[in-house]
Design a protein around this motif. Structure first.
Motif, short mmCIF file in Angstrom:
data_model
loop_
_atom_site.label_atom_id
_atom_site.label_comp_id
_atom_site.label_asym_id
_atom_site.label_seq_id
_atom_site.Cartn_x
_atom_site.Cartn_y
_atom_site.Cartn_z
N ILE A 201 0.89 -1.17 0.00
CA ILE A 201 0.00 0.00 0.00
C ILE A 201 0.92 1.21 0.00
O ILE A 201 1.81 1.32 0.86
N VAL A 202 0.79 2.05 -1.02
CA VAL A 202 1.68 3.22 -1.09
C VAL A 202 0.83 4.49 -1.10
O VAL A 202 -0.34 4.46 -1.49
N ASP A 203 1.45 5.57 -0.66
CA ASP A 203 0.72 6.85 -0.70
C ASP A 203 1.02 7.58 -1.99
O ASP A 203 1.72 7.03 -2.86
N GLY A 204 0.51 8.77 -2.12
CA GLY A 204 0.66 9.53 -3.36
C GLY A 204 2.11 9.80 -3.72
O GLY A 204 2.44 9.97 -4.90
N ASN A 205 3.02 9.79 -2.71
CA ASN A 205 4.43 10.03 -3.02
C ASN A 205 5.18 8.75 -3.34
O ASN A 205 6.40 8.78 -3.54
N GLY A 206 4.49 7.68 -3.27
CA GLY A 206 5.15 6.41 -3.57
C GLY A 206 5.76 5.77 -2.34
O GLY A 206 6.43 4.74 -2.44
N THR A 207 5.55 6.34 -1.16
CA THR A 207 6.11 5.74 0.06
C THR A 207 5.28 4.51 0.42
O THR A 207 4.06 4.54 0.39
N VAL A 208 6.01 3.44 0.75
CA VAL A 208 5.31 2.21 1.09
C VAL A 208 4.83 2.32 2.53
O VAL A 208 5.62 2.54 3.45
N LEU A 209 3.52 2.16 2.70
CA LEU A 209 2.94 2.28 4.04
C LEU A 209 2.78 0.92 4.69
O LEU A 209 2.91 0.77 5.89
N ALA A 210 2.47 -0.06 3.89
CA ALA A 210 2.31 -1.42 4.42
C ALA A 210 2.55 -2.38 3.27
O ALA A 210 2.39 -2.01 2.11
#
Ligand code: ADP
Length: 652
Positions: A201-210
């Motif tokens: 699951i990534v956010d709009g910046n492409g950071t992986v959240l889970a």
């Protein structure tokens, strides 16, 4: 077809397998590529399908979770927000849906009223940025609203879902569920999905959240992302395919196919090079063949090859011309050959067998053959062994020369010479006889008349001794004169003194017999000379001794006129005893009949039509002159042996 175009065709034929092989390799490559593309496409389709399914599943769960919150919200609005009651419900909810991190209730102003499990002192920072958006939205739209993700200390990434509570149409706060992203995907994404894909699951910046992954993602395959809504806020679900090992197998397969194709191409190339070499050899062979054919056709000597069984394997055009049968008629023919003479079949067979045994005379032999028309001809044949390419003796090659014409000319010349010799001899004899007669006539007739006169006187009875003595004296003178005449003639005949000198008997016998080789060949007589190893020397008139040997040898050859061809053999042998050198001339002729045995050496005795009968007589005189002997014996093998001896010259 010209050889040029045939070579072009051959080149095209040779190029075909290479082209075909290249096409096969190309098509295989295309096939592999298509398969690969298909596989990628399928992989991609199932990726999309699967991630959509997961998204649906999560969505469904979140929706049902929202409904459960809604249920609690309705009950709280209806029954009042009783602390204990709420906790029971919230715990039940958390137990059934593990993705719930906690459930909270906020008042109409957003104040946190209660939380289950309770918020610990350390984590009490109730940052409005985390919830106010969702709270406000839920209040405004009267439905569930989701907040942005944030980090919940010690629990990882979470987001909130707020459900508004209304009591009698008045907003009284929200019931909010705090969802852990990790727990959500841990529980809602099935094992088979995690086995195939890496889910993040990534956010709009492409950071992986889970993330949920079972394998390390070293070689990522294609990936696909879908929006994760709810909760929205730019969150995305990203699934990435793990690279499977099937790729390795396929690569090995492709490499093997490529390797095999290269091998096949290489072997084709090698075969082609080999064919080229063979073609070059074939060309050289053809040139060689042409050369040989031209040579054969230009030959005037007949060539004939036979195998070890005597069957004809080859004849050249000259041989065919000689005998008149064609090559097709002759090749393969077995004895008796069509050109053999029926009346001399046995002799021809014997020669044939001698050749096959390897006993053919090295200097060639003569034989009579017939042409197809029946005409006879003399052939001179030389045989040589035929050695094959493998070094094996495979038969016999003969060169055949038609010597009929040459023989005819030779025979004519010989007859002519013989005739001349005979005439010369007869002339000399005649002259000698008439001189003798003429010279003797006078004294003989004088003797006869004196004789008659004496007889008359004796018969008359009136005679005196003186008269008779005188007459007889004159008669004696005449008789002496006759004797002188005869002696003179004798001296004339033996005009020259013999020229006596030492010489090797081996040498003289070998040389003299050599003179007769041609005549012997003509009469099919084989000659053997056996010299004496001690090489004895005699002192004699060499020319006279040669005459003796010539005479004896010629008699021997003539004596074998009726002997079967294969038995016609003359052996001249030199031997020595203590004080004599002996020469034996042995033949296989008819021998000497007993009734003529004692007349042989008398002058003018002959049994031959054209004989003089002087030969043996002169030979014996020559021997006696040299203190030698001449005699004959029957040959134990048939025929007769003439022998002479001469005193041996002793070395000092
Ligand atoms: P010619 O050869 O002219 O007859 P020769 O004195 O040489 O005279 O021979 C006398 C005869 O002796 C011959 O005619 C023949 O009958 C006989 N004769 C000589 N040599 C042989 C021999 N080798 N075998 C048999 N008979 C022979």
């Amino acid at each position: 077809m010209t050889s040029d175009s045939s070579f072009r065709n051959r080149d095209a034929i040779q190029a075909m397998p290479v082209v075909a092989m290249a096409l096969v390799v190309m098509l295989l490559g295309v096939l592999l590529w298509l398969l690969h593309r298909n596989e990628l496409e399928e992989e991609r389709m199932s990726l999309i399908k699967d991630i959509l399914w997961v998204e649906q599943n999560v969505h469904f769960h979140l929706t049902s979770d929202a409904e459960k919150l809604q249920q609690i919200a309705v009950e709280l609005a209806r029954d009042g927000i009783g602390d204990h009651d709420f906790r029971v419900k919230a715990r039940a909810l958390i137990v059934n849906s593990p993705e719930f991190e906690r459930v909270t209730v906020r008042g109409p102003e957003g104040t946190l009223l209660v939380s289950s499990p309770p918020v610990e002192a350390a984590a009490t920072t109730d940052d409005p940025g985390r919830w106010s958006g969702a709270f406000t939205l839920a209040k405004a739209i009267g439905r569930v609203a989701y907040g942005p993700p944030y980090v919940l200390a010690g629990r990882g990434m979470v987001f909130e879902a707020h459900v508004p509570m209304f009591a009698a149409g008045r907003f009284i706060g929200t019931v909010a569920g705090v969802f852990s992203l990790d727990l959500l995907i841990t529980h809602q994404v099935p094992w088979w999905f995690a086995g195939k894909y890496n889910l993040e699951i990534v956010d709009g910046n492409g950071t992986v959240l889970a993330a949920k992954s079972t394998l390390p993602l070293s070689d990522p395959g294609p990936s696909h992302q879908v929006r994760f809504e709810p909760p929205g806020h730019g969150l995305m679900l990203v699934a990435t395919v793990y690279r499977s090992e099937t790729n390795l197998a396929r690569n090995i397969l492709a490499a093997a196919i490529l390797g095999l194709a290269l091998l096949a191409l290489w072997s084709l190339w090698a075969v082609r090079a080999h064919i080229r070499r063979r073609l070059a050899a074939e060309l050289a062979l053809r040139a060689e063949h042409g050369f040989r054919k031209a040579m054969e056709d230009s030959l005037t000597v007949g060539m004939r090859a036979r195998d070890m069984e005597g069957r004809i394997t080859y004849v050249n055009p000259a041989f065919c011309r000689m005998v008149g049968w064609s090559e097709a008629e002759l090749v393969g023919a077995a004895p008796p050959m069509p050109y053999w003479v029926p009346e001399d079949l046995e002799h021809t067979y014997n020669m044939h067998r001698a050749v096959l045994r390897g006993d053919a005379p090295p200097n060639g032999f003569e034989i009579v053959f017939r042409r197809k028309g029946g005409e006879r001809f003399h052939a001179l044949i030389y045989e040589a062994p035929l050695i094959g390419a493998d070094g094996q003796h495979s038969g016999w090659m003969a060169s055949v020369i038609d010597v009929t014409e040459r023989k005819h000319v030779e025979e004519q010349a010989r007859l002519q010479q013989e005739k001349m010799q005979r005439t010369a001899r007869l002339t000399t004899m005649g002259e000698m006889a008439s001189t003798l007669a003429h010279e003797l006539n006078q004294p003989l007739s004088a003797i006869a008349s004196y004789n008659t006169g004496c007889l008359n006187k004796l018969n008359s009875g009136t005679f005196n001794a003186e008269e008779l003595r005188a007459a007889l004296g004159k008669l004696g003178v005449q008789a002496q004169r006759a004797g002188q005449i005869i002696r003179r003639i004798h001296d004339f005949v033996r005009k020259s003194e013999p020229n006596v000198a030492p010489f090797s008997m081996n040498e003289v016998v070998t040389d003299t017999i050599g003179f007769l080789a041609a005549e012997a060949r003509k009469r099919a007589v084989r000659i053997a000379v056996e010299v004496c190893p001690a090489n004895p020397v005699v002192t004699a008139d060499r020319i006279l001794i040669e005459q003796v040997i010539l005479n004896l040898a010629r008699n021997a050859i003539e004596a074998m006129g009726h002997t079967p061809r294969l038995e016609r053999m003359l052996v001249a042998e030199v031997a020595q005893t203590d004080d004599e050198v002996q020469v034996r001339i042995a033949d296989h002729g008819g021998g000497v009949a007993s009734e003529v045995a004692d007349k042989l050496f008398t002058p003018f005795f002959t049994t031959k039509d054209e004989g003089m009968g002087m030969g043996l007589n002169i030979c014996r005189s020559i021997m006696e002159f040299h203190q030698g002997r001449l005699w004959f014996e029957p040959n134990p093998d048939g025929g007769s042996v003439f022998l002479f001896t001469l005193p041996r010259r002793r070395t000092a």
